[in-house]
Design a protein around this motif. Structure first.
Motif, short mmCIF file in Angstrom:
data_model
loop_
_atom_site.label_atom_id
_atom_site.label_comp_id
_atom_site.label_asym_id
_atom_site.label_seq_id
_atom_site.Cartn_x
_atom_site.Cartn_y
_atom_site.Cartn_z
N ASP A 59 -8.50 -4.23 0.95
CA ASP A 59 -8.97 -3.65 2.22
C ASP A 59 -10.14 -2.69 1.98
O ASP A 59 -11.16 -2.73 2.66
N SER A 102 0.83 -1.21 0.00
CA SER A 102 0.00 0.00 0.00
C SER A 102 0.87 1.25 0.00
O SER A 102 0.54 2.25 -0.66
N ASP A 125 -4.01 -3.75 -5.22
CA ASP A 125 -3.26 -3.80 -3.97
C ASP A 125 -3.89 -4.85 -3.06
O ASP A 125 -4.82 -4.57 -2.31
N ARG A 162 -3.56 -4.49 12.19
CA ARG A 162 -3.16 -5.87 11.87
C ARG A 162 -2.85 -6.58 13.18
O ARG A 162 -1.93 -6.18 13.90
MG MG Z 1 -1.86 -2.85 2.37
#
Ligand code: MG
Ligand code: CTP
Length: 172
Positions: free
Chosen positions: A38, A22, A78, A123
């Motif tokens: 995402d 990203s 991505d 995350r």
């Molecule tokens: Mg990413």
């Protein structure tokens, strides 16, 4: 390192979580050129991390990618792209629109990705997940060419990734 990319292409970023996909996308392309898994999970499920929403998210991502490619717009995906079925979907979308599928692999040591991951509130997976991704990446490197990616750029290590420059090739 110069990365040659056809001016109209479907670019798949490939790399484990924390490899910097990203970040790399943000450095090289406009936000609207980049379709991230995402973002589409967020769109369909209000939660960018809801893995159970992945099928729906990718369905919409492919739909938008198709519209962009039909209009002649370079499109970057991505997502980790570590599973062959995920990559097959991208190859199919590229072929349907007669554009070249290109892979740019960000290959960083697992330890680097893990260190970065620990600093991210978004995350929360444990190290074993990253180890599995890293294994999947090694397998992926041997498969990309036969899957149909027409150009495969592998950026090895943090320095090579940071130094990369995209150069666009005219199609005609
Ligand atoms: Mg990413
Ligand atoms: N990062 C960094 N230096 C870089 C690239 C990334 O410090 N050269 C940091 C980012 O700021 C971020 C983390 O590492 O906090 C992960 O980078 P990101 O680009 O988000 O990695 P992705 O590959 O997109 O990870 P994911 O698959 O989880 O989306």
């Amino acid at each position: 390192m110069i990365i040659d990319v056809p001016e109209l292409a479907l670019v798949a970023l490939v790399g484990i979580s924390g490899s910097g996909k990203s970040t790399f996308a943000g450095q090289h392309w406009k936000p609207t050129q980049v379709l991230s898994s995402d973002f589409f999970r967020g769109l369909v499920a209000d939660d960018e991390n809801d893995q159970s929403a992945s099928a729906d998210a990718f369905e919409v991502l492919h739909y938008v990618a198709g519209k962009r490619l039909a209009a002649g717009r370079l499109t970057v995906v991505d997502a980790t792209n570590l599973q062959s079925h995920a990559r097959a979907g991208l190859i199919k979308t590229a072929r349907e629109h007669d554009v070249l599928p290109v892979a740019i692999v960000l290959d960083v040591p697992e330890s680097v990705a893990w260190e970065r991951t620990q600093g991210r509130p978004d995350r929360t997976f444990d190290r074993r997940v990253l180890t599995r991704m890293h294994r999947d990446l090694r397998r992926t490197l041997g498969q990309l060419a036969k899957e149909g990616f027409r150009k495969i750029h592998v950026l090895r290590g943090v320095d090579e990734i940071a130094a990369a420059e995209i150069r666009y090739e005219k199609l005609f």
